[in-house]
Structures are given as C-alpha cells and as structure tokens.
Design an enzyme around this catalytic site. Structure first.
Site, PDB file in Angstrom:
ATOM      1  CB  ALA A  13      -6.783  -1.390 -10.179  1.00 45.77           C
ATOM      2  N   GLY A  65      -2.225  -0.922  -7.326  1.00 40.27           N
ATOM      3  CA  GLY A  65      -2.356  -2.345  -7.023  1.00 40.27           C
ATOM      4  C   GLY A  65      -1.095  -3.127  -7.359  1.00 40.27           C
ATOM      5  CD  GLU A  92      -2.907  -1.173  -3.051  1.00 43.45           C
ATOM      6  OE1 GLU A  92      -3.445  -1.289  -4.171  1.00 43.45           O
ATOM      7  OE2 GLU A  92      -3.514  -0.800  -2.035  1.00 43.45           O
ATOM      8  CD  GLU A 118      -3.563   3.324  -5.600  1.00 43.66           C
ATOM      9  OE1 GLU A 118      -2.631   4.100  -5.319  1.00 43.66           O
ATOM     10  OE2 GLU A 118      -3.448   2.085  -5.597  1.00 43.66           O
TER      11      GLU A 118
END
Ligand code: 3HC
Length: 703
Positions: free
Chosen positions: A65, A103, A106, A126
């Site tokens: 992200a 992300g 992911e 994270e």
C-alpha cells in the site's frame, strides 16, 4: 497521472498482461487498484484472453500500500482487487521480481499462481509500521503455508527470498530466465486450461495444523513478549492469524479489517510510519544531487584494532568487503583480532551466525604492519585513541603515505574535525565517520562535516555507510556532534535528579517503562563509569564553570566502575548482570546532597521522563538552529539507531510533538526560571511554540 499510465494492459499470445507502473516501487497509490480492476475486467471480457499475468514495471512487483495515504481520510473502495481476483473465471499468475510486500504480496496471494525470479523477495512487513496486513494476508497466507509459518512471517515482518518462498509454498515456481514477462506468459499458457482454479481462500488443509498444535498462538505471544513490549501490532497480527483458523474466510477477513482499523491511526502506527520516512529523508543531503558521480571505493583500511577499530573492520567483513587493519604493535593487533574472533564466536554460539559464515568473514580482515601497506587504499577510517595529539600524528602520517585522492575519515566521537583536517594537505578529503558502540551492531553512522570537507567526501561516506548496512546521517562539527550533543543534557539531568532525591532505579524504571531496553544508569554500568569520569575531568580542567557531578565521581573513586567491577550505580552478583539497588549508593547520594546543601524530594514518573527528554529536545532545537543538524527528523533517526529510543514512539522530536511544542516550551521556560542557564530555551523552539508548529518539521536554514 491517468489510471492508464499507472496500470497497463496488453495481450500477448492469448495472455492478458497487467503491468503496474508506479515508480519507484509500484506502491498501491490511488489509481493503481482501480487500474488493476479495470484491467482484470478487460481481460475477463475479452474472449481472446485465456489467462492473465499480474506484474510490475521497473525494479519491483508491488511494494505494498502507499504508506503516505495512511492516516488520511479516504473512502472505502467500492471493490477491492483481492475480491475481483478471487471472483475471476480465468487463471491469473503473479510474476514477481524485486519486492512483493504487504498489499503487493496480498494481491499475489489472491492470484491463482505465483512465480518469482531468484532475486525476488516477498513479505508482509506491515507490523514494522505498526499495522497488520489488511488485504486478506492474515487469512490467505495461513491457508497457503500453514498458520505457524504464516504467523512467524507476519509477526516478524521479514523479507523472504524466492528460494525460501518456494520451499514454504508461497510461490509455485522460481523461474531462472532473464525475461520475466516472457517466462510468465509461457507459464500462463501452460496453466490456462487448468480447472478448478486454485483459490487460496478455499484452501483449508494447512489450517488443521493449528488443531494439532493449539498452543502455537500462546507460545508466539510468549516468545515475543520481550521484543514486542508495549506494542499492539504484533499481538493484533497473532489475533488475526488465530481468526484465520477459527473463523470462515469471509468472517476472518472482517476480523482482520476490524483489527487493522484499530491500528491504522494509533500513536504507535503514526510513530512507526514517521520513522520509516525519516529514515529515508536522512540520506538526502543538500548541495549534492542524488545522482552525482562518486569515487568508486574498492579498498578500505582501518587504523586501530581496539574495540571501535575492530568493530568497524567487522562491519566491512560482514558485508563482504576486505579491509586492511593497522595497529601500533603486534601485541595490540593480536589482542584486537582475538576480540573480533570472540565476537563472531559468540554470535555463532547464540545461533545468529553460521560457523561457515564466520570462516568467510574472518579472513576478510587482514592485519598489516605498516602505513605503506595501506597506501593504495581508496579510503581509510582512523579509530585510534581519542586524543587530539594522537589523531593528529596519525593524520600527518596518512597524508604523507596515502595515494592522492584517498579519503581520510576519523571515527572521533567528539574531537574537532577541522583541527584534525588542518594537519593534512587535503582537508577537503577529510571528514568524520562516527560509529556507535558496538560498531558492528549499532546502525547509526554520523558523517561529520568539517569546514573544508567536500560534498563528494561527505556523500561518499554516506554511501559507504549504506553499503555496510548503516543509517548514515549528516552531522555538523560541534562538540559531541549531533547525537551525543543532543543526548548529553539528558545524562546531566539524570545525574542532577539523583542529587535532588530520585533513586537511580526509579529513573531507570521510568525509561524502561517508556520503552528503552535499559535505563540510563544501568547503561552507564554496562559501558563503565570510568569513561565518563575521565571525560568529566577533561572538561572540568578546560572549563572553570563546568558543573561537576560529584556522585558518579565518588562512585568511581570508590572503585565502583560498573559491571566490570561488580558495582557501579548498582551492585552485581558474580556472573549475573542483573542490577540490584545498593544501600552504599544511597549513602553516597545522601552524603553528597548534604555536602552540597541540596534538599531531597520525591519525583513523579512523568516529571522524571519530561525532565530527561525535554532537556534533549531543547538541545536538539539549538543544534538545528545552529545548522549543525539538517532536520529535527535526522535527530530522531539518530536516537532510534544510536541510542535504542523506542521506535514506536517515532523519535525524540516526534514524541515531543505528541505533548505539543507549546507545552514543551512552557515547561522548559519554567525550568529555566527555576534551574538557570542550562535550561535556556532555544529560540527556534520558542518560535515554533508560538506558532503552535511541529518540532519534528524544523529544518536548518536552506534545507
Ligand atoms: N508507500 C509509499 N512510498 C514508499 C513505499 C510505500 N509502501 N515503499 C517505498 N516508498 C518510497 C520511499 O519513501 C522512497 O521514497 P523517496 O525516494 O522519496 O525517499 C522510495 O519509495 C524508495 O524507497 P527506498 O529508499 O526504501 O528503496 P529501497 O530500494 O531501499 O527499498 C523497499 C525498497 C524494500 C520496498 C522499501 O522501500 C520498503 O520496505 N518499503 C515499505 C514496504 C512496506 O512496508 N509495505 C507494506 C505497506 S503497508 C500495506 O501494504 C498494507 C496492506 O496490508 C493493506
């Protein structure tokens, strides 16, 4: 930038290739997820497309992200890429190079297949920025590789190299070819007709491992208790993986999202995000463009094989570089090399280093016997005894023998760089490289700039620092440079509070509760009280107004030099490093206080904490005001990596901002009235406080 530019879609050989192109690291900034979804829909609708590939342009797959977006208000997306990937009817292959983090991984986990080049790294880091994977990572990874391995990765945040990722089952194949796109298209063609689509969300076999070992979550909590003390995110990570095991996938995703929301705007996450960007900012120095050419450093020498010199030599050896080490006598050299060997052997014993690796590193450290033997080196770091005359002699010698253009750095921790440079005919090639003890462990490297140091000399030292795993920070040539100068007032206040009635163990407890691994007095005992004793003596001799610290002086005079003598601020049982409060110390404190006529009183933990840290906040403001540090955030990075300041509190100045610049200033002004000149508020602090500004944002003029 249009979505088109951030994500491209084209069809090759019946395979739809989705390429994320958002330099430098393909973060999932606004527009990227939308672009991926648009491309997926395109591929889904096109009957000519049999399968798809998701990949990144430039140096990486997707690094996660966009961290800059966290904490900002934003609408929940109408659709998430993960769900769209899950719902697709055509197989999708994630083709990974560079980094697939957060992300990024992911999204790859929501694809049906994953391939990676050998140099690729994957991970869910994270936790390191105080949050947890919020894109289904805590639910998919345990289904793919088992809850235990997933939890270990998520709680540590570590990067996993492609080969290990294959062993764990994260990637299906490591592809060796040079052209990843070509490999990926070929792979996609190979699996295009395969059905059913392997969707990680539907896998459940590996989750059964938690049934066989139901204590794994509690065991994990216990194992991180020390390291993760005071922190929320690591525990939320464990809870999220636990949910993967105990709840159906969609419920688990909801739990993950709830836990994520609890963390995103927490003080800890804000502090850690700030630290992440401050660490990147610190490497930027004005007056030198990022891509300016720098001399190539192929050979390095260190003068001195003492604790610091040996530690510095280890830094090079640890990063695969050979280093020549010169000592004054064969005896000192033998002792130094033995210390290096012992250090490595301890790491091997602890399991943090493999014997084979130690055997590779040791021979990289080459003992030499004369200055002539290092004359051809591109760069020298001097780490001899901390005395000006000794340093000057070494630099005169270096200047005489080293080839023209060789860079000369000093590891002095306090001496005037200009005075050292002045004995050479190449002061522009001289600067400070101040390592922190133990040099092979502490990540901070202060690059100290002399009046005549050239920008290239400074930039080369910064680059060199990075190449040996350090966080290099620009520092002005001022007494104690930046890190130690900003910390000194804290040390002084800790001693003065003792005179006023606070016990060393009370002060230490406050700082340990705050998040330091050890309190300042326990640290003093570890380092040895005789070192600061000697430097106080020097200062007192040089400055008639120097405020003496009779308590630690008296402890040293009583033979209490710290852990090495079994007693210092605390007493120690033989073979045991546990500090125990000692009535003898109490007696010395009371004796000194009486002699000095200082009344004894009680302190609250808050007063202790603020008095220690505000003193340093004030000094840090003065340092930036004088242009001796470039940014307040650089000071924060120095405290994180030089002194073990708790990272989840961002740094000294970030922490002060949580209290507010005005409140900090008002308190300092009050103490200025009460305690006198040493608390004189910095003008810059006053100016920032008057505007209600942020201390962490202050910068030196021109930066
Ligand atoms: N968001 C925003 N900016 C980022 C970023 C990110 N995720 N990752 C890197 N950047 C920026 C850096 O700030 C830097 O910017 P600058 O040039 O303006 O200073 C630039 O990209 C290059 O970064 P580095 O200097 O760190 O480059 P390196 O090559 O040394 O390292 C990296 C690359 C390993 C990818 C490293 O940048 C990194 O660790 N990034 C963070 C990865 C991360 O934490 N990902 C998870 C994000 S959270 C998430 O995904 C939540 C999800 O679960 C919902």
């Amino acid at each position: 930038m249009s979505e088109q530019a951030l994500v491209r879609f084209d069809v090759e050989d019946g395979i739809g290739v989705i390429t994320v192109d958002n330099p430098p690291v393909n973060a999932l900034s606004p527009g990227v997820p939308e672009g991926i979804i648009a491309a997926l829909e395109h591929g889904e609708a096109d009957p000519g497309v049999k399968a798809m590939v998701l990949m990144g342009a430039g140096r990486s797959f997707i690094a996660g992200a966009d961290i800059r977006q966290f904490g900002k208000p934003r609408a929940a997306p109408a659709r998430r890429t993960y769900d769209v990937l899950d719902q697709g009817s055509k197989p999708i292959v994630a083709a990974i190079h560079g980094f697939a983090l957060g992300g990024g991984l992911e999204n790859a986990l929501a694809c049906h297949y994953r391939i990676a080049v050998p140099s690729a790294k994957v991970g869910l880091p994270e936790v390191l920025i105080g949050i947890l994977p919020g894109g289904g990572g805590t639910q998919r990874l345990p289904r793919l590789i088992g809850p235990k391995a997933a939890m270990e990765m998520i709680v540590s945040g570590r990067h996993v190299a492609a080969a290990e990722a294959k062993t764990l089952g994260i990637v299906d194949e490591v592809v060796e070819g040079k052209d990843l796109r070509k490999e990926a298209v070929a792979y996609a063609r190979g699996i295009a007709e395969r059905r059913p689509l392997p969707r990680v969300r539907d896998m459940s076999e590996r989750l059964a491992e938690a049934k066989a070992d139901p204590g794994m979550f509690e065991a994990m909590r216990k194992s991180i208790a020390r390291k993760a003390r005071n922190q929320i995110a690591p525990y939320h990570c464990i809870a999220a993986v636990e949910a993967a095991v105990s709840e159906p996938f969609d419920e688990g995703v909801k739990t993950e999202r709830r836990l994520f929301a609890e963390l995103e705007n927490s003080d800890q996450a804000r502090g850690l995000r700030y630290a992440f960007f401050a660490e990147r900012e610190v490497s930027k120095i004005p007056d030198l463009p990022k891509d300016a050419p720098l001399p190539e450093i192929k050979s390095v020498a260190v003068i001195g094989a003492g604790t610091m010199g040996g530690g510095i030599a280890m830094c090079f050896a640890d990063f695969g570089m050979s280093v020549k080490v010169l000592e004054a006598s064969a005896e000192a050299m033998a002792k130094g090399l033995q210390r290096v060997r012992d250090n490595y052997a301890t790491s091997v014993k602890r399991g943090s280093l493999k014997q084979g690796e130690m055997d590779k590193r040791l021979p990289r450290i080459q003992a030499v016997e004369s200055y002539e033997a290092i004359a051809d080196c591109d760069l020298v770091i001097e780490a001899v005894f901390e005395e000006m005359e000794v340093k000057k002699q070494v630099f005169e010698r270096l200047d005489a023998v080293m080839k023209p253009g060789a860079l000369l750095y000093t590891n002095s921790s306090a001496l005037d760089i200009d005075a050292i440079a002045a004995v050479t005919r190449r002061p522009e090639l001289v600067a400070g490289t101040h390592f922190f003890s133990p040099a092979n462990v502490m990540k901070l490297l202060e690059v100290v700039v002399g009046k005549k140091s050239s920008p290239t000399t400074i930039a080369t030292a910064m680059k060199l620092g990075r190449s040996i795993g350090k966080i290099a920070a620009w520092a002005g040539n001022t007494d104690g440079f930046v890190a130690n100068r900003s910390r000194a007032p804290m040390v002084t206040e800790s001693n003065l509070m003792i005179e006023e009635g606070a016990a060393p163990e009370d002060v230490d407890k406050v700082m340990v509760d705050f998040g330091y691994p050890m309190g300042p007095f326990a640290v003093g005992d570890l380092a040895g009280l005789d070192i600061s004793y000697a430097s106080r003596r020097r200062r007192a001799a040089a400055d008639p107004n120097y405020r003496k610290l009779p308590i630690p002086d008296r402890l040293v005079e009583l033979g209490r030099k710290g852990q090495k003598t079994g007693a210092g601020w605390y007493r120690y049982e033989p073979g045991d490093r546990t500090p125990r409060p000692d009535p003898e110390v109490k007696r010395v404190i009371q004796e000194v206080a009486k002699e000095m006529g200082i009344a004894q009183r009680a302190f609250t933990p808050e007063e202790i904490l603020r008095r220690l840290l505000f003193a340093s906040v004030n000094e840090a403001c003065k340092i930036v005001e004088e242009g001796k540090a470039l940014r307040a955030s650089d000071v924060d990075v120095m405290w994180l990596h030089g002194f073990g300041f708790p990272r989840y509190r961002g740094g000294l100045m970030f922490w002060a901002d949580q209290i507010g610049s005005k409140a900090v200033y008002d308190q300092i002004e009050t103490w200025h009235q009460r305690y006198g000149a040493r608390w004189r508020p910095s003008n810059l602090l006053r100016a920032v406080a008057q505007k209600g500004g942020q201390l962490r944002e202050i910068k030196a003029a021109g930066v």
